[in-house]
Design a protein around this motif. Structure first.
Motif, PDB file in Angstrom:
ATOM      1  N   ASN A   1      28.358  36.419  40.937  1.00 47.67           N
ATOM      2  CA  ASN A   1      28.529  38.379  41.268  1.00 47.67           C
ATOM      3  C   ASN A   1      28.988  39.289  39.642  1.00 47.67           C
ATOM      4  O   ASN A   1      28.338  39.729  39.129  1.00 47.67           O
ATOM      5  N   LEU A   2      29.399  38.422  38.849  1.00 43.17           N
ATOM      6  CA  LEU A   2      29.597  38.654  37.757  1.00 43.17           C
ATOM      7  C   LEU A   2      28.421  39.271  36.900  1.00 43.17           C
ATOM      8  O   LEU A   2      28.588  40.203  35.857  1.00 43.17           O
ATOM      9  N   GLU A   3      27.658  37.631  36.836  1.00 47.40           N
ATOM     10  CA  GLU A   3      26.526  38.208  35.894  1.00 47.40           C
ATOM     11  C   GLU A   3      25.293  38.571  37.158  1.00 47.40           C
ATOM     12  O   GLU A   3      24.347  39.621  35.970  1.00 47.40           O
ATOM     13  N   LYS A   4      25.446  40.167  37.818  1.00 45.49           N
ATOM     14  CA  LYS A   4      24.927  40.122  38.723  1.00 45.49           C
ATOM     15  C   LYS A   4      24.909  41.727  38.383  1.00 45.49           C
ATOM     16  O   LYS A   4      24.544  42.394  39.070  1.00 45.49           O
ATOM     17  N   MET A   5      26.500  42.076  38.103  1.00 40.17           N
ATOM     18  CA  MET A   5      27.240  43.505  38.278  1.00 40.17           C
ATOM     19  C   MET A   5      26.995  44.444  37.306  1.00 40.17           C
ATOM     20  O   MET A   5      26.541  45.519  37.646  1.00 40.17           O
ATOM     21  N   HIS A   6      26.096  44.250  35.887  1.00 41.32           N
ATOM     22  CA  HIS A   6      25.716  45.285  35.272  1.00 41.32           C
ATOM     23  C   HIS A   6      24.439  45.904  36.112  1.00 41.32           C
ATOM     24  O   HIS A   6      23.606  46.710  35.576  1.00 41.32           O
TER      25      HIS A   6
ATOM     26  N   LEU B   1      44.285  34.410  47.260  1.00 40.52           N
ATOM     27  CA  LEU B   1      43.404  34.205  46.869  1.00 40.52           C
ATOM     28  C   LEU B   1      43.040  34.143  46.113  1.00 40.52           C
ATOM     29  O   LEU B   1      42.391  33.077  45.162  1.00 40.52           O
ATOM     30  N   VAL B   2      42.690  35.415  46.092  1.00 39.78           N
ATOM     31  CA  VAL B   2      41.323  36.150  44.895  1.00 39.78           C
ATOM     32  C   VAL B   2      42.449  36.930  44.107  1.00 39.78           C
ATOM     33  O   VAL B   2      42.222  38.099  44.497  1.00 39.78           O
ATOM     34  N   ASN B   3      42.917  36.813  42.607  1.00 37.93           N
ATOM     35  CA  ASN B   3      43.460  37.479  42.054  1.00 37.93           C
ATOM     36  C   ASN B   3      42.617  38.496  41.708  1.00 37.93           C
ATOM     37  O   ASN B   3      41.350  39.068  42.186  1.00 37.93           O
ATOM     38  N   TYR B   4      43.263  40.072  41.449  1.00 40.13           N
ATOM     39  CA  TYR B   4      42.562  41.278  41.599  1.00 40.13           C
ATOM     40  C   TYR B   4      42.191  41.338  39.940  1.00 40.13           C
ATOM     41  O   TYR B   4      41.478  42.317  39.929  1.00 40.13           O
ATOM     42  N   GLN B   5      42.327  40.253  39.328  1.00 40.77           N
ATOM     43  CA  GLN B   5      41.897  40.376  37.350  1.00 40.77           C
ATOM     44  C   GLN B   5      39.693  40.183  38.298  1.00 40.77           C
ATOM     45  O   GLN B   5      38.854  40.564  37.273  1.00 40.77           O
ATOM     46  N   HIS B   6      39.063  39.891  38.795  1.00 42.77           N
ATOM     47  CA  HIS B   6      38.298  39.753  39.142  1.00 42.77           C
ATOM     48  C   HIS B   6      37.188  40.836  39.634  1.00 42.77           C
ATOM     49  O   HIS B   6      36.348  41.360  38.867  1.00 42.77           O
ATOM     50  N   SER B   7      38.151  41.452  40.935  1.00 38.97           N
ATOM     51  CA  SER B   7      38.121  42.802  40.929  1.00 38.97           C
ATOM     52  C   SER B   7      37.729  43.616  39.161  1.00 38.97           C
ATOM     53  O   SER B   7      36.807  44.385  38.526  1.00 38.97           O
ATOM     54  N   ILE B   8      38.660  43.327  37.903  1.00 39.15           N
ATOM     55  CA  ILE B   8      38.809  44.251  37.542  1.00 39.15           C
ATOM     56  C   ILE B   8      37.081  43.376  36.086  1.00 39.15           C
ATOM     57  O   ILE B   8      36.709  44.335  35.404  1.00 39.15           O
ATOM     58  N   GLU B   9      37.541  42.697  36.649  1.00 43.09           N
ATOM     59  CA  GLU B   9      35.869  41.707  35.550  1.00 43.09           C
ATOM     60  C   GLU B   9      34.720  42.591  35.489  1.00 43.09           C
ATOM     61  O   GLU B   9      33.975  42.715  34.908  1.00 43.09           O
ATOM     62  N   LEU B  10      34.158  42.445  37.156  1.00 38.40           N
ATOM     63  CA  LEU B  10      33.286  42.885  37.980  1.00 38.40           C
ATOM     64  C   LEU B  10      32.955  44.391  37.980  1.00 38.40           C
ATOM     65  O   LEU B  10      32.214  44.792  37.036  1.00 38.40           O
TER      66      LEU B  10
END
Length: 276
Positions: free
Chosen positions: A207-212, A228-237
């Protein structure tokens, strides 16, 4: 290694064919059978075989039924919410959430099942989930006659990955909503103390590679108590999005426990008001 059973832990079906609103989309797979052109002749008591090339004989059409749940069909003229549910749940478990989203947003709602989940026969993989997503989107636009600009795509957890893929191809959608999204499957595995396993699992859903590539208005919603999935994931995306973007982080919300009204519906409605 795939570790598909780990990545896609299909739950025991929570519904059967009697569930109200089930909507099937048939995918036709065309092929050709092959006719052998070898000839057998008997001449002067001797058997002679003439070997020719195999020739296409006739078309073979197979049908694969994609399972979805279409609710509030009478509101299709106002648009549609396309919902990709989380892992370890099926259409029966997410029916209420999808229905309430449609009611509160005054739109129709369609939820997509994954192969191997619920009554949808098959084996789940990232490729089949994305392929089915494309089939459903084409059906919505061409058969249900919903304009792309009237489509809101919502993904939760693993469903975010399919939602992201759809938003990259269908760039004119009204909005993309991502609930508890992650940067990649292997990142999630690493953070849950399975570093050694992340080296063995085949990466999927980058996902991170494609968000741009995402240019539509995008809302991220994530719980600060998500273990399970830290909220930092959403911040990075969010940092990679190219369109209008907003994030909501909530105390008291984790990966599977949340208030539908205050954590999901209310922020979505507020966001949609901003992008009108």
């Amino acid at each position: 290694m795939d570790f598909n059973d780990l990545i896609f832990p299909c739950p025991k079906p929570s519904y059967n064919e009697t569930l109200g609103g089930l909507y099937y989309i048939d995918e036709q797979i065309c092929g050709q059978s092959v006719k052998n052109s070898n000839e057998l002749k008997i001449q002067n008591g001797t058997i002679k075989v003439t070997i020719g090339q195999n020739q296409p004989h006739h078309k073979v059409i197979k049908r694969r039924r994609i399972v979805t749940l279409l609710q509030l069909e009478q509101k299709l003229n106002k648009g549609i919410v396309v919902f990709f549910h989380a892992n370890a749940e099926d259409l029966g478990m997410c029916k209420s959430l999808a229905f309430l989203l449609g009611i509160d947003l005054d739109m129709a709602s369609i939820s997509i099942e994954y192969p191997g989940y619920g009554i949808y026969k098959g084996i789940c993989s990232s490729d089949t989930m994305i392929k089915d997503g494309y089939q459903v989107m084409e059906h919505i636009i061409k058969v249900l006659k919903v304009q792309e600009e009237k489509i809101i795509i919502i993904g939760r957890s693993i469903g975010c990955s399919v939602a992201i893929e759809m938003s990259i191809r269908y760039r004119k959608i009204r909005s993309l909503i991502l609930l508890s999204a992650f940067t990649s499957i292997c990142d999630v595995i690493k953070e849950n103390s399975f570093f050694w396993l992340s080296k063995l699992v085949k990466e999927r859903f980058r996902n991170l590679e494609k968000m741009h590539k995402v240019v539509c208005p995008t809302l991220f919603i994530h719980g600060k108590d998500d273990n399970l999935v830290n909220y930092q994931h959403s911040i990075e995306l969010m940092k990679e999005c190219q369109g209008l973007v907003h994030i909501e982080l909530f105390e008291g919300m984790n990966h599977n426990q949340f208030s539908i009204e205050s954590h999901i519906i209310s922020p979505i409605k507020q966001f949609l008001m901003k992008i009108k």
